[in-house]
Design a protein around this motif. Structure first.
Motif, PDB file in Angstrom:
ATOM      1  N   GLU A  64      33.386  27.800  19.206  1.00 11.81           N
ATOM      2  CA  GLU A  64      32.232  28.354  19.937  1.00 11.81           C
ATOM      3  C   GLU A  64      31.160  27.286  20.128  1.00 11.81           C
ATOM      4  OE1 GLU A  64      28.964  32.009  19.537  1.00 11.81           O
ATOM      5  OE2 GLU A  64      30.573  31.765  18.058  1.00 11.81           O
TER       6      GLU A  64
ATOM      7  N   LEU B 129      31.597  24.128  20.381  1.00 17.40           N
ATOM      8  CA  LEU B 129      32.057  23.123  21.341  1.00 17.40           C
ATOM      9  C   LEU B 129      32.231  23.690  22.745  1.00 17.40           C
ATOM     10  CD1 LEU B 129      34.743  21.285  19.157  1.00 17.40           C
ATOM     11  CD2 LEU B 129      32.457  20.471  19.747  1.00 17.40           C
ATOM     12  N   GLY B 130      32.002  24.997  22.880  1.00 15.07           N
ATOM     13  CA  GLY B 130      32.142  25.627  24.188  1.00 15.07           C
ATOM     14  C   GLY B 130      33.578  25.871  24.597  1.00 15.07           C
ATOM     15  N   LEU B 131      34.497  25.984  23.603  1.00 18.13           N
ATOM     16  CA  LEU B 131      35.901  26.223  23.895  1.00 18.13           C
ATOM     17  C   LEU B 131      36.176  27.712  24.025  1.00 18.13           C
ATOM     18  CD1 LEU B 131      37.533  23.764  21.323  1.00 18.13           C
ATOM     19  CD2 LEU B 131      36.997  23.324  23.724  1.00 18.13           C
ATOM     20  N   ASP B 132      37.190  28.045  24.817  1.00 20.72           N
ATOM     21  CA  ASP B 132      37.540  29.458  24.971  1.00 20.72           C
ATOM     22  C   ASP B 132      38.317  29.983  23.766  1.00 20.72           C
ATOM     23  OD1 ASP B 132      39.729  27.896  25.453  1.00 20.72           O
ATOM     24  OD2 ASP B 132      40.482  29.062  27.156  1.00 20.72           O
TER      25      ASP B 132
ATOM     26  N   ASP C 201      34.772  13.755  18.220  1.00 19.58           N
ATOM     27  CA  ASP C 201      35.723  13.868  19.332  1.00 19.58           C
ATOM     28  C   ASP C 201      36.745  14.959  19.028  1.00 19.58           C
ATOM     29  OD1 ASP C 201      34.480  11.835  20.664  1.00 19.58           O
ATOM     30  OD2 ASP C 201      36.019  10.324  20.278  1.00 19.58           O
TER      31      ASP C 201
ATOM     32  N   ILE D  59      38.076  15.424  24.308  1.00 12.57           N
ATOM     33  CA  ILE D  59      36.835  16.043  24.775  1.00 12.57           C
ATOM     34  C   ILE D  59      35.696  15.470  23.947  1.00 12.57           C
ATOM     35  CG2 ILE D  59      35.513  18.168  25.029  1.00 12.57           C
ATOM     36  CD1 ILE D  59      38.115  19.682  25.369  1.00 12.57           C
ATOM     37  N   ARG D  60      34.721  14.874  24.617  1.00 15.06           N
ATOM     38  CA  ARG D  60      33.544  14.327  23.948  1.00 15.06           C
ATOM     39  C   ARG D  60      32.294  14.819  24.672  1.00 15.06           C
ATOM     40  NH1 ARG D  60      33.089   7.960  23.216  1.00 15.06           N
ATOM     41  NH2 ARG D  60      34.660   8.448  21.601  1.00 15.06           N
ATOM     42  N   ALA D  61      31.444  15.514  23.927  1.00  6.32           N
ATOM     43  CA  ALA D  61      30.193  16.041  24.490  1.00  6.32           C
ATOM     44  C   ALA D  61      30.458  16.854  25.750  1.00  6.32           C
ATOM     45  CB  ALA D  61      29.226  14.901  24.769  1.00  6.32           C
ATOM     46  N   GLY D  62      31.532  17.643  25.723  1.00  8.06           N
ATOM     47  CA  GLY D  62      31.832  18.528  26.840  1.00  8.06           C
ATOM     48  C   GLY D  62      32.566  17.884  28.004  1.00  8.06           C
ATOM     49  N   ARG D  63      32.829  16.577  27.929  1.00  8.27           N
ATOM     50  CA  ARG D  63      33.503  15.886  29.023  1.00  8.27           C
ATOM     51  C   ARG D  63      34.909  15.440  28.586  1.00  8.27           C
ATOM     52  NH1 ARG D  63      29.707  11.576  31.971  1.00  8.27           N
ATOM     53  NH2 ARG D  63      31.451  11.818  33.443  1.00  8.27           N
ATOM     54  N   ASN D  64      35.871  15.528  29.522  1.00  3.29           N
ATOM     55  CA  ASN D  64      37.254  15.161  29.238  1.00  3.29           C
ATOM     56  C   ASN D  64      37.527  13.717  29.645  1.00  3.29           C
ATOM     57  OD1 ASN D  64      38.779  17.849  28.528  1.00  3.29           O
ATOM     58  ND2 ASN D  64      37.435  18.342  30.243  1.00  3.29           N
TER      59      ASN D  64
END
Length: 471
Positions: free
Chosen positions: A286, A288-291, A316, A350-355
């Motif tokens: 949650e 990390l904003g993951l589903d 990371d 995934i780092r700071a929301g970016r792939n």
């Protein structure tokens, strides 16, 4: 209460043969029976073809009498019955194995032959041979044996399959020697793949089956429709010790890594990342904003390690290896291990929301400090401990995740003071009588003294334990 028991069986992946369709065609075109005639078809042809390559493994080992026999309190309440028994006695165990080479190379489970002083195998035709161990790896719970003298015979053997091609629902057969009654065949299906929360080995990534598996079958084979080896069964999940329809097999892609290691050097060398990972919990997911919880979270990166050179950093999240999804650290370790040493892997991060995608070089852990093995002698509580200097290579071999510096126990000689003191493989010796232990020679020198009391500090599973012993 459930118990996880290492009593795997040989397993065969098979299909239903329809008229005019070859075994090879069925490997690509899976189908269920659609007539009474198809349901009556027999597994006998494939069993006859592969069963001769599945053997029974008989291991003998000497075990020490329980320390309770030396306790005056125990003697007072239970008398001297049995106290005249020998200090050591022979213990025997049964398991299974798979011949993978016509010259007599056999794969089985490490726990079947662990500490064995004598190993024999019996073939399906009742021929018996003496064996020697050419490799045993506790991390993967696999061992490789060699028949000492085949008497000029060319033995039946199984070829490897790609275990990544196995699917849930594939029919399976289990071949082994349950309870020592003789070779037995049972059937079922592949129930699940990529099981990692099993607690059997350091490289957990198992094929689950409901084919009946019982004690005595550890080390048996998992075979596909072409008679190729898909896995080595290792354990069952059971309330009573018998089969409850939940068994686990080590995939053949991992077995091949260990078999190749036996050919090239006698020990298993796996890719080293130099990174410590942890599972992703629902709370972490949650944040990390993951589903959903997935991937392996980086919590520490060693300097000048492959992970550091790939640009990995704390925080990371590793999500893929060569575009294959990673669910947790165990699946990441498995994917890297089965790729072997050399080359590189593409890792999705995934780092700071970016792939982004990084390149990880697949290199063996370096032995930055010579291990300089020493067996501790004298009269200390560490007498009988065999120790190494720590390095990334030694830490990898012993599944130690802490700082690779200092002295670690890699073996305890049976019947010695170190065994009686409760020391174990993987313990890191930090201090003895207030002296920091930085090398094996320091430990050897400190333990050469003759003292009445010993103060010892060790690290075990990340915890520091301090205790005092009398000489």
């Amino acid at each position: 209460m459930h118990r996880l028991i290492r009593h795997g069986a040989a397993v065969l992946v098979v299909g239903v043969l329809t008229a005019g369709v070859s075994w090879g065609t069925l490997a690509q075109e899976r189908q269920v029976p659609d007539s009474a005639a198809e349901i009556k078809l027999s597994f006998a042809p494939i069993v006859k073809r592969v069963a001769p390559a599945v053997v029974n493994v008989h291991a003998s080992r000497m075990v020490r009498r329980s320390p309770f026999f030396e306790d005056p309190f125990f003697r007072h309440f239970f008398g001297d019955h049995g106290f005249g028994a020998p200090e050591r006695r022979e213990q025997r165990s049964l398991g299974s194995g798979v011949i993978i080479d016509p010259q007599g190379i056999i794969v089985t489970n490490h726990h079947v032959i662990e500490n064995a002083s004598e190993i024999k195998v019996t073939l399906a035709d009742r021929r018996e041979f003496d064996c020697e161990v050419i490799l045993q790896d506790e991390r993967t719970d696999l061992a490789v044996l060699r028949i000492k003298d085949t008497n000029g015979s060319t033995l039946p053997y199984l070829k490897f399959a790609d275990s990544d091609g196995v699917e849930v629902g594939d029919l399976v057969l289990a071949i082994g020697d349950p309870f020592g009654v003789g070779q037995t065949v049972t059937s079922g299906i592949v129930s699940a793949l990529a099981r990692t929360e099993v607690g059997i080995s350091d490289y957990q990534f198992f094929i689950q089956t409901d084919a009946a598996i019982n004690p005595g079958n550890s080390g048996g084979a998992l075979i596909d429709m072409d008679g190729r080896l898909v896995g080595i069964n290792t354990a069952i999940f059971s309330r009573s010790g018998g089969s409850n329809g939940i068994g686990f097999a080590i995939p053949s892609n991992m077995v091949q890594v260990v078999a190749r290691s036996a050919e090239s050097g006698g020990f298993v060398r796996l890719p080293w990342v130099g990174v410590r990972f942890q599972d992703v919990t629902p709370d972490i997911a949650e944040g990390l904003g993951l589903d959903r919880p997935r991937g392996a979270l980086v919590v520490n990166v060693l300097d000048d390690s492959p992970g550091a050179r790939a640009g990995l950093a704390t925080g990371d999240l590793i999500t893929t290896i060569d575009d294959v999804a990673i669910d947790d650290p165990s699946s990441l370790n498995y994917r890297l291990a089965t790729k072997g040493i050399g080359g590189a892997a593409r890792i999705g991060v995934i780092r700071a929301g970016r792939n982004y995608v990084a390149t990880l070089q697949l290199a063996a852990a370096p032995e930055t400090t010579p291990r300089d093995e020493v067996e501790i002698a004298g009269v200390s509580p560490l007498t009988g401990a065999r120790v190494f200097n720590l390095s990334p290579a030694v830490a990898e071999e012993l599944a130690y995740s802490g700082n690779p510096d200092g002295v670690i126990i890699h073996r305890i000689v049976a019947g010695t003071a170190a065994e009686r003191a409760g020391l174990a493989r993987g313990d890191v010796v930090l201090e003895v009588n207030g002296i920091r232990i930085d090398t094996t020679r320091t430990l050897e020198r400190v333990c050469s003294e003759r003292l009445r009391f010993w103060h010892v500090a060790i690290e075990r599973d990340g915890q520091v334990i301090r205790t005092q012993f009398r000489s």
